[in-house]
Design an enzyme around this catalytic site. Structure first.
Site, PDB file in Angstrom:
ATOM      1  CG  HIS A 120      -3.882  -1.564  -1.549  1.00  0.00           C
ATOM      2  ND1 HIS A 120      -5.001  -2.303  -1.888  1.00  0.00           N
ATOM      3  CD2 HIS A 120      -4.263  -0.776  -0.509  1.00  0.00           C
ATOM      4  CE1 HIS A 120      -5.996  -1.987  -1.076  1.00  0.00           C
ATOM      5  NE2 HIS A 120      -5.584  -1.050  -0.238  1.00  0.00           N
ATOM      6  CG  ASP A 152      -6.126  -2.851   3.287  1.00  0.00           C
ATOM      7  OD1 ASP A 152      -5.047  -2.605   3.855  1.00  0.00           O
ATOM      8  OD2 ASP A 152      -6.749  -2.008   2.604  1.00  0.00           O
ATOM      9  CG  HIS A 212      -9.178   0.239  -0.393  1.00  0.00           C
ATOM     10  ND1 HIS A 212      -8.571   0.000   0.824  1.00  0.00           N
ATOM     11  CD2 HIS A 212     -10.508   0.202  -0.148  1.00  0.00           C
ATOM     12  CE1 HIS A 212      -9.495  -0.171   1.758  1.00  0.00           C
ATOM     13  NE2 HIS A 212     -10.674  -0.031   1.192  1.00  0.00           N
ATOM     14  CG  MET A 227     -11.148   3.284   2.168  1.00  0.00           C
ATOM     15  SD  MET A 227      -9.637   3.261   3.140  1.00  0.00           S
ATOM     16  CE  MET A 227      -8.441   3.346   1.813  1.00  0.00           C
ATOM     17  CG  MET A 238     -11.526  -2.704   5.397  1.00  0.00           C
ATOM     18  SD  MET A 238     -10.043  -2.275   4.472  1.00  0.00           S
ATOM     19  CE  MET A 238      -8.962  -1.601   5.753  1.00  0.00           C
ATOM     20  CB  SER A 277      -0.880   0.005   1.246  1.00  0.00           C
ATOM     21  OG  SER A 277      -1.405   1.305   1.433  1.00  0.00           O
ATOM     22  CG  MET A 333      -8.270   7.176   2.722  1.00  0.00           C
ATOM     23  SD  MET A 333      -7.333   7.241   4.255  1.00  0.00           S
ATOM     24  CE  MET A 333      -6.553   5.626   4.208  1.00  0.00           C
ATOM     25  CG  ASP A 377      -5.042   2.425   0.880  1.00  0.00           C
ATOM     26  OD1 ASP A 377      -6.041   1.700   0.820  1.00  0.00           O
ATOM     27  OD2 ASP A 377      -3.925   2.033   1.281  1.00  0.00           O
TER      28      ASP A 377
HETATM   29  C1  DX5 Z   1      -6.143   1.533   5.678  1.00  0.00           C
HETATM   30  C2  DX5 Z   1      -5.714   1.222   4.265  1.00  0.00           C
HETATM   31  C3  DX5 Z   1      -4.617   0.250   4.187  1.00  0.00           C
HETATM   32  C4  DX5 Z   1      -3.344   0.693   4.861  1.00  0.00           C
HETATM   33  C5  DX5 Z   1      -2.676  -0.555   5.377  1.00  0.00           C
HETATM   34  O1  DX5 Z   1      -7.334   2.234   5.651  1.00  0.00           O
HETATM   35  O2  DX5 Z   1      -6.811   0.689   3.513  1.00  0.00           O
HETATM   36  O3  DX5 Z   1      -4.373  -0.173   2.852  1.00  0.00           O
HETATM   37  O4  DX5 Z   1      -2.452   1.401   4.042  1.00  0.00           O
HETATM   38  O5  DX5 Z   1      -1.561  -0.194   6.113  1.00  0.00           O
HETATM   39  P1  DX5 Z   1      -0.823  -1.218   7.098  1.00  0.00           P
HETATM   40  O6  DX5 Z   1      -0.368  -2.369   6.255  1.00  0.00           O
HETATM   41  O7  DX5 Z   1       0.289  -0.390   7.646  1.00  0.00           O
HETATM   42  O8  DX5 Z   1      -1.833  -1.636   8.140  1.00  0.00           O
HETATM   43 ZN    ZN Z   2      -6.399  -0.231   1.530  1.00  0.00          ZN
END
Ligand code: DX5
Ligand code: ZN
Length: 215
Positions: free
Chosen positions: A30, A174, A63, A65, A136, A7, A34, A32
């Protein structure tokens, strides 16, 4: 073989090109996204994805969010997403189904993510539409959190649902993945592991990717 999806939330964004070049043995990247509404944090979005697309051939696992993701599905695909993962909790079931249909119609892989408090059963109505289910294993929003072992029964349940229905759906986890929790997830039936801080916090990223795979 188990797939590893580092990620980039845990990467140094000022050196993103080098960070991505440092993980050639990873399977997916990956990404992310947000929006500060669906989760209490804001990260990166469409222009960054378009720039990343220009510098890598890796499979981009995006991903989302964000609330009402169907508003932006096409934009993320135009920017270069290969897999678009939306949250079951982010819109009505009708709109979620429409968004998944649109991702597929645009020729990309559709994924559905469920938060820790969402039961695994919530994914079942969408199984036929999906290339990937993301469970998750922390509350979404931040990297570096502690793995929630009580999510493992959800992984086991979905593994059985996928296999018994003969579906070709990858099962991804994840949050809080390190070499120890990776083993638990693989034993429960996961086939793709997202890892942010474990990979980008490691001196030797290739070695960490091998350890996460269980080698
Ligand atoms: C959290 C993200 C993850 C995050 C995981 O909301 O969706 O992808 O980056 O990070 P680690 O592996 O550090 O838990
Ligand atoms: Zn993620």
């Amino acid at each position: 073989m188990i797939k590893i999806a580092p990620s980039i939330l845990s990467a140094d964004f000022a050196r993103l090109g080098e960070e991505i070049a440092s993980i050639p043995s990873a399977d997916y990247l990956h990404f992310d996204v947000m929006d500060g509404v669906f989760v209490p944090n804001i990260s990166i979005g469409i222009p960054v994805l378009a720039s990343v697309r220009k510098i890598t051939d890796m499979t981009l696992d995006v991903h989302l969010m964000i609330t009402e993701p169907r508003r932006y599905v096409k934009d993320f695909i135009d920017a270069g997403a290969d897999i678009v993962v939306i949250h079951a909790e982010a819109d009505t079931p009708e709109h979620t189904m429409e968004a998944l249909r649109e991702i597929r119609a645009l020729g990309k892989r559709a994924g559905l993510c469920i938060k820790p408090k969402t039961p695994a059963e919530a994914a079942l109505p969408y199984l036929n539409m999906l290339s990937l289910i993301l469970v998750m294993t922390v509350e979404p929003g931040f990297g570096g959190q502690k793995f929630m072992p009580d999510m493992l029964p959800k992984v086991e349940f979905l593994r059985r649902a996928i296999d018994s229905g003969g579906h070709k759906v990858e099962l991804e986890v994840d949050g809080g993945i390190n070499p120890e929790t990776a083993k638990l997830c693989v034993a429960a039936g996961a086939d793709v592991l997202v890892a942010g801080s474990a990979v980008f916090g490691a001196q030797d990223r290739a070695a960490m990717i091998r350890r996460l795979r269980g080698a």
